[in-house]
Design a protein around this motif. Structure first.
Motif, PDB file in Angstrom:
ATOM      1  N   ASN A 161      41.135   4.696  90.125  1.00  0.00           N
ATOM      2  CA  ASN A 161      40.385   5.935  90.300  1.00  0.00           C
ATOM      3  C   ASN A 161      40.468   6.388  91.759  1.00  0.00           C
ATOM      4  O   ASN A 161      39.469   6.763  92.360  1.00  0.00           O
ATOM      5  N   PHE A 162      41.698   6.342  92.311  1.00  0.00           N
ATOM      6  CA  PHE A 162      41.907   6.740  93.705  1.00  0.00           C
ATOM      7  C   PHE A 162      42.958   7.829  93.824  1.00  0.00           C
ATOM      8  O   PHE A 162      43.519   8.052  94.883  1.00  0.00           O
ATOM      9  N   ARG A 184      38.415   5.612  81.509  1.00  0.00           N
ATOM     10  CA  ARG A 184      36.963   5.658  81.694  1.00  0.00           C
ATOM     11  C   ARG A 184      36.503   7.043  82.131  1.00  0.00           C
ATOM     12  O   ARG A 184      35.406   7.473  81.830  1.00  0.00           O
ATOM     13  N   GLN A 185      37.338   7.752  82.899  1.00  0.00           N
ATOM     14  CA  GLN A 185      37.095   9.132  83.303  1.00  0.00           C
ATOM     15  C   GLN A 185      35.809   9.346  84.099  1.00  0.00           C
ATOM     16  O   GLN A 185      34.981  10.194  83.779  1.00  0.00           O
ATOM     17  N   TRP A 186      35.650   8.544  85.163  1.00  0.00           N
ATOM     18  CA  TRP A 186      34.588   8.776  86.133  1.00  0.00           C
ATOM     19  C   TRP A 186      35.147   9.623  87.269  1.00  0.00           C
ATOM     20  O   TRP A 186      36.275   9.417  87.714  1.00  0.00           O
ATOM     21  N   THR A 187      34.340  10.549  87.748  1.00  0.00           N
ATOM     22  CA  THR A 187      34.707  11.353  88.909  1.00  0.00           C
ATOM     23  C   THR A 187      33.867  10.909  90.091  1.00  0.00           C
ATOM     24  O   THR A 187      32.633  10.914  90.016  1.00  0.00           O
ATOM     25  N   LYS A 188      34.538  10.529  91.187  1.00  0.00           N
ATOM     26  CA  LYS A 188      33.834  10.113  92.401  1.00  0.00           C
ATOM     27  C   LYS A 188      33.857  11.246  93.429  1.00  0.00           C
ATOM     28  O   LYS A 188      34.850  11.946  93.574  1.00  0.00           O
ATOM     29  N   HIS A 189      32.753  11.403  94.135  1.00  0.00           N
ATOM     30  CA  HIS A 189      32.597  12.433  95.162  1.00  0.00           C
ATOM     31  C   HIS A 189      32.612  11.764  96.531  1.00  0.00           C
ATOM     32  O   HIS A 189      31.747  10.949  96.839  1.00  0.00           O
ATOM     33  N   TYR A 190      33.623  12.092  97.332  1.00  0.00           N
ATOM     34  CA  TYR A 190      33.754  11.560  98.694  1.00  0.00           C
ATOM     35  C   TYR A 190      33.622  12.705  99.700  1.00  0.00           C
ATOM     36  O   TYR A 190      33.887  13.873  99.371  1.00  0.00           O
ATOM     37  N   THR A 191      33.265  12.368 100.934  1.00  0.00           N
ATOM     38  CA  THR A 191      33.270  13.350 102.015  1.00  0.00           C
ATOM     39  C   THR A 191      34.026  12.808 103.216  1.00  0.00           C
ATOM     40  O   THR A 191      34.118  11.597 103.432  1.00  0.00           O
ATOM     41  N   LEU A 192      34.585  13.758 103.999  1.00  0.00           N
ATOM     42  CA  LEU A 192      35.321  13.463 105.226  1.00  0.00           C
ATOM     43  C   LEU A 192      34.951  14.499 106.276  1.00  0.00           C
ATOM     44  O   LEU A 192      34.706  15.674 105.943  1.00  0.00           O
ATOM     45  N   PRO A 193      34.952  14.137 107.565  1.00  0.00           N
ATOM     46  CA  PRO A 193      34.805  15.164 108.598  1.00  0.00           C
ATOM     47  C   PRO A 193      36.047  16.037 108.634  1.00  0.00           C
ATOM     48  O   PRO A 193      37.171  15.542 108.487  1.00  0.00           O
ATOM     49  N   ALA A 194      35.866  17.334 108.815  1.00  0.00           N
ATOM     50  CA  ALA A 194      36.993  18.270 108.818  1.00  0.00           C
ATOM     51  C   ALA A 194      37.590  18.378 110.218  1.00  0.00           C
ATOM     52  O   ALA A 194      37.691  19.467 110.799  1.00  0.00           O
ATOM     53  N   ARG A 195      37.999  17.239 110.753  1.00  0.00           N
ATOM     54  CA  ARG A 195      38.611  17.229 112.089  1.00  0.00           C
ATOM     55  C   ARG A 195      39.742  16.212 112.109  1.00  0.00           C
ATOM     56  O   ARG A 195      39.726  15.229 111.363  1.00  0.00           O
ATOM     57  N   PRO A 196      40.746  16.447 112.971  1.00  0.00           N
ATOM     58  CA  PRO A 196      41.897  15.547 113.026  1.00  0.00           C
ATOM     59  C   PRO A 196      41.479  14.133 113.413  1.00  0.00           C
ATOM     60  O   PRO A 196      40.448  13.906 114.058  1.00  0.00           O
ATOM     61  N   ASN A 210      34.264  12.618  81.473  1.00  0.00           N
ATOM     62  CA  ASN A 210      35.110  12.432  80.288  1.00  0.00           C
ATOM     63  C   ASN A 210      36.415  13.220  80.317  1.00  0.00           C
ATOM     64  O   ASN A 210      37.066  13.377  79.283  1.00  0.00           O
ATOM     65  N   ARG A 211      36.813  13.705  81.475  1.00  0.00           N
ATOM     66  CA  ARG A 211      38.090  14.410  81.606  1.00  0.00           C
ATOM     67  C   ARG A 211      38.494  14.456  83.078  1.00  0.00           C
ATOM     68  O   ARG A 211      37.630  14.417  83.961  1.00  0.00           O
ATOM     69  N   PRO A 212      39.796  14.510  83.376  1.00  0.00           N
ATOM     70  CA  PRO A 212      40.239  14.491  84.770  1.00  0.00           C
ATOM     71  C   PRO A 212      39.921  15.804  85.485  1.00  0.00           C
ATOM     72  O   PRO A 212      39.974  16.878  84.888  1.00  0.00           O
ATOM     73  N   ILE A 213      39.623  15.707  86.781  1.00  0.00           N
ATOM     74  CA  ILE A 213      39.343  16.874  87.613  1.00  0.00           C
ATOM     75  C   ILE A 213      40.622  17.252  88.374  1.00  0.00           C
ATOM     76  O   ILE A 213      41.240  16.412  89.028  1.00  0.00           O
ATOM     77  N   THR A 214      41.004  18.537  88.299  1.00  0.00           N
ATOM     78  CA  THR A 214      42.284  18.981  88.858  1.00  0.00           C
ATOM     79  C   THR A 214      42.153  19.992  89.997  1.00  0.00           C
ATOM     80  O   THR A 214      43.154  20.321  90.638  1.00  0.00           O
ATOM     81  N   ALA A 215      40.968  20.504  90.271  1.00  0.00           N
ATOM     82  CA  ALA A 215      40.773  21.445  91.387  1.00  0.00           C
ATOM     83  C   ALA A 215      39.282  21.601  91.635  1.00  0.00           C
ATOM     84  O   ALA A 215      38.459  21.294  90.757  1.00  0.00           O
TER      85      ALA A 215
END
Length: 286
Positions: A161-162, A184-196, A210-215
């Motif tokens: 699931n990566f 299993r179709q779990w969607t994980k929510h991650y965050t990142l700083p928007a900087r280089p 229960n379904r893949p996320i595409t956008a």
């Protein structure tokens, strides 16, 4: 050979399953109300964008930016809302390993998500930041990252699931949503700083859809997050002090859009969806 055949058929199997199951189950996070949207086809992307994998607004030119899927040329295409081509922005210093989505910040910078990871074995995940108006060859900054909970490359098949095909920018933060390659179709929510720089993503939450996320995208007013999936779209209302998946939720089936891969809000309530065959659809609340 059997493994390759299984990998090739997996998206089709999941897509057909998504069309059959309808709205997702509760899973303890609250029910999904029915989203009342009218959906109609509004355009066709040019042939070179038939496998469009991301969409972002181009406010100053009243169009949309898009790009091809992994292995396509490293460039962005500006198209009208009808799909008619307007401009090509070549990015010769980059390689499209597996570009999967686009995001935009309030300064007009675009973020290209090179984080497609079908086999869950990549260790070079990156998001590229650039400004499309900064000359013929814009300066590109790299946001390299890894997931805090991935320790094997690849992990076992039941824990893959990566992969990621969906993200958006909001308040100097990038929000990423995983595409589960297991059943299993779990969607994980991650965050990142928007900087280089090099970053470790933060895992915020997860939900079984229960379904893949595409956008993914967030409305300009910041109140609604849309997650596009095979056969439908999930709409989450953001609530102060709550995790995204705990707030009010709606679901709209999109059986006529096929395998949709791109989504962008064009105003606070209306969004545009593109599919793998280059068709553009507009969804407007009723």
């Amino acid at each position: 050979m059997l493994m390759l055949l299984r990998d090739a058929l997996f998206p089709l199997i999941v897509f057909l399953h998504a069309l059959l199951i309808g709205a997702p189950a509760n899973h303890g996070r609250g029910r999904f109300a029915r989203a009342t949207y009218g959906v109609r086809r509004v355009g066709q992307l040019p042939t070179k964008l038939r496998e469009s994998s991301g969409l972002a607004r181009a406010d100053s030119l009243q169009g949309l930016w898009s790009h091809g899927d992994g292995g396509a040329p490293a460039r962005l295409e500006l198209v009208a809302l009808s799909g008619a081509p307007l401009r090509t922005l070549d990015l010769p210093l980059l390689v499209n390993v597996d570009w999967e989505d686009l995001a935009q910040d309030r300064a007009g910078n675009l973020y290209i998500g090179d984080f497609g990871n079908n086999r869950n074995q990549r260790q070079d995940l990156a998001i590229y930041r650039l400004h499309p108006g900064a000359g013929p060859l814009p300066v590109v900054d790299t946001i390299a990252f890894r997931y805090p909970d991935q320790h094997a490359f690849p992990p076992g098949r039941g824990r893959r699931n990566f992969d990621c095909e969906a993200f958006f920018w909001h308040a100097d933060t990038l929000h990423l949503f995983s595409k589960d390659r297991s059943l299993r179709q779990w969607t994980k929510h991650y965050t990142l700083p928007a900087r280089p720089g090099r970053h470790v993503a933060t895992l915020r939450d997860s939900i079984r859809l229960n379904r893949p996320i595409t956008a993914a995208d967030i409305s300009p007013d910041g109140r609604t997050v849309a997650l596009l999936a095979y056969g439908g779209v999930f709409l989450f209302s953001r609530q102060l002090g709550q995790r995204l998946f705990d707030g009010p939720k709606r679901f709209r089936a999109l059986p006529a859009t096929g395998q949709a891969e791109g989504l962008v809000f064009v105003n606070d309530s209306t969004f545009v969806v593109s599919n793998e065959k280059g068709k553009l659809f507009r969804a407007t609340p009723r």
